[in-house]
Design an enzyme around this catalytic site. Structure first.
Site, PDB file in Angstrom:
ATOM      1  N   GLY A  31       1.095  -1.398   0.428  1.00  0.00           N
ATOM      2  CA  GLY A  31       0.041  -0.116  -0.002  1.00  0.00           C
ATOM      3  C   GLY A  31       0.860   1.311   0.083  1.00  0.00           C
ATOM      4  N   SER A  98       6.280  -4.762  -1.065  1.00  0.00           N
ATOM      5  CA  SER A  98       5.797  -3.046  -1.181  1.00  0.00           C
ATOM      6  C   SER A  98       6.714  -2.413  -0.319  1.00  0.00           C
ATOM      7  CB  SER A  98       4.969  -2.998  -2.837  1.00  0.00           C
ATOM      8  OG  SER A  98       5.333  -1.991  -3.233  1.00  0.00           O
ATOM      9  N   TRP A  99       4.871  -1.522  -0.360  1.00  0.00           N
ATOM     10  CA  TRP A  99       5.080  -0.908   1.534  1.00  0.00           C
ATOM     11  C   TRP A  99       5.693  -2.612   2.594  1.00  0.00           C
ATOM     12  CZ3 TRP A  99       5.655   2.482   4.447  1.00  0.00           C
ATOM     13  CH2 TRP A  99       4.948   2.761   5.615  1.00  0.00           C
ATOM     14  N   ASP A 252       9.709  -3.711 -13.031  1.00  0.00           N
ATOM     15  CA  ASP A 252       9.209  -2.595 -12.158  1.00  0.00           C
ATOM     16  C   ASP A 252       9.840  -1.416 -11.950  1.00  0.00           C
ATOM     17  OD1 ASP A 252       8.321  -1.842 -10.369  1.00  0.00           O
ATOM     18  OD2 ASP A 252       7.979  -3.498  -8.285  1.00  0.00           O
ATOM     19  N   HIS A 279       5.511  -5.105 -11.154  1.00  0.00           N
ATOM     20  CA  HIS A 279       5.807  -4.682  -9.867  1.00  0.00           C
ATOM     21  C   HIS A 279       4.394  -5.337  -9.199  1.00  0.00           C
ATOM     22  CE1 HIS A 279       6.306  -2.981  -6.580  1.00  0.00           C
ATOM     23  NE2 HIS A 279       4.507  -2.335  -5.527  1.00  0.00           N
TER      24      HIS A 279
END
Length: 303
Positions: A31, A98-99, A252, A279
């Site tokens: 996120g 990711s986050w 990505d 990604h």
């Protein structure tokens, strides 16, 4: 499926998957704002891991939905430790996508004695330059100029400013305008990740979850993820010999490969698997790479 009350009225939702007797593995979603997807647990070698998915503050099934009160990176790392204590787990591994990579590394820096290892997917370092690349005019926007101009027009940005702050302001308006702002941002992300463009749903009941997700996202982005200008890089030496394995897509455009490669110079025990993908976790090559790395990670921790 369980809940854990924390501070400032937040209640965290978590669920367990995989092998109940396996190595505990905390799953930190991306996120910010996305929430967990139970199907993704199947990518993390559930035969060997006891996988614990946690919806971060305001995300997924945690409540209150979309709340940004007392919602910072420090708060989320503290929640991870609260959950470990709640589950009476002595040490565990951390997965972050990711986050979630940021939270996994920040937790390992703060609690190295509790961390068996770290598994990353789509490495995000939360540096100023990472956000600038994704959201400001001199980054990936040069490769997608029409999509970027559409974003600026939708958010009524006619001067050089940070889209995150403007997006957050739009999300404080009445529901229809807030929903349209979320669609504008989701459309920009879809252009970068080359996925299908989201369409307007006339049913207002569908708007609030989407608004909540983007509110969390904009809140963190506007505050530059509550980290210094070089993101997670400070203090990575605290991990010592803790193994860190990462899979990253060669193509990505959200989180550039150079960030994943940069970690080689900061971590003593780091392995990077580069796959022919972008990604999105939905990409087959990225899923295959994550499955491969998760099994390798398990076998390494079992030694």
């Amino acid at each position: 499926m369980s809940t854990l009350p924390v501070d400032h009225g937040h209640t965290l939702y978590f669920a367990e998957f995989g092998n109940p007797q396996g190595i505990p593995l905390l799953f930190m979603h991306g996120g910010p704002g996305s929430g967990c997807n139970p199907a993704q647990a199947n990518l993390l070698y559930p035969e060997g891991f006891r996988i614990i998915q946690l919806d971060q503050r305001g995300c997924g099934q945690s409540t209150p939905s979309g709340s940004i009160e007392a919602n910072t990176t420090t708060d989320l790392v503290a929640d991870m430790e609260r959950l470990r204590e709640h589950l009476h787990i002595k040490r565990w591994a951390i997965y972050g996508g990711s986050w979630g990579c940021v939270l996994a590394l920040e937790y390992a820096k703060r609690f190295p004695e509790r961390t068996l290892g770290v598994l990353l997917r789509g490495v995000f370092l939360a540096r100023r330059e990472d956000w600038n690349w994704f959201a400001l005019p001199d980054g990936v926007s040069k490769q997608f100029p029409a999509a970027y101009q559409a974003l600026l027009a939708s958010l009524q940005i006619y001067y050089h400013t940070d889209p995150a702050s403007v997006l957050l302001e739009h999300l404080r308006t009445e529901p229809k305008s807030a929903y349209q702002a979320t669609l504008a941002w989701d459309t920009w992300e879809a252009a970068i990740m080359q996925t299908s463009t989201p369409s307007f749903n006339p049913d207002p009941h569908t708007w609030l979850p989407r608004i909540a997700r983007i509110r969390i996202y904009a809140h963190y982005a506007a505050q530059r993820f509550f980290l210094p200008s070089n993101g997670v890089l400070n203090g990575l030496d605290k991990l010592g010999d803790i193994p860190v394995l990462a899979v990253h897509g060669r193509h990505d455009q959200v989180c550039r490969l150079e960030g994943a490669e940069l970690l080689r110079g900061y971590l003593k025990s780091y392995q990077l698997l580069v796959v022919d993908a972008g990604h999105g976790i939905y990409e087959n090559n990225l899923q295959q790479g994550l499955r491969q790395l998760a099994k390798q990670f398990y076998l390494q921790l079992k030694r």
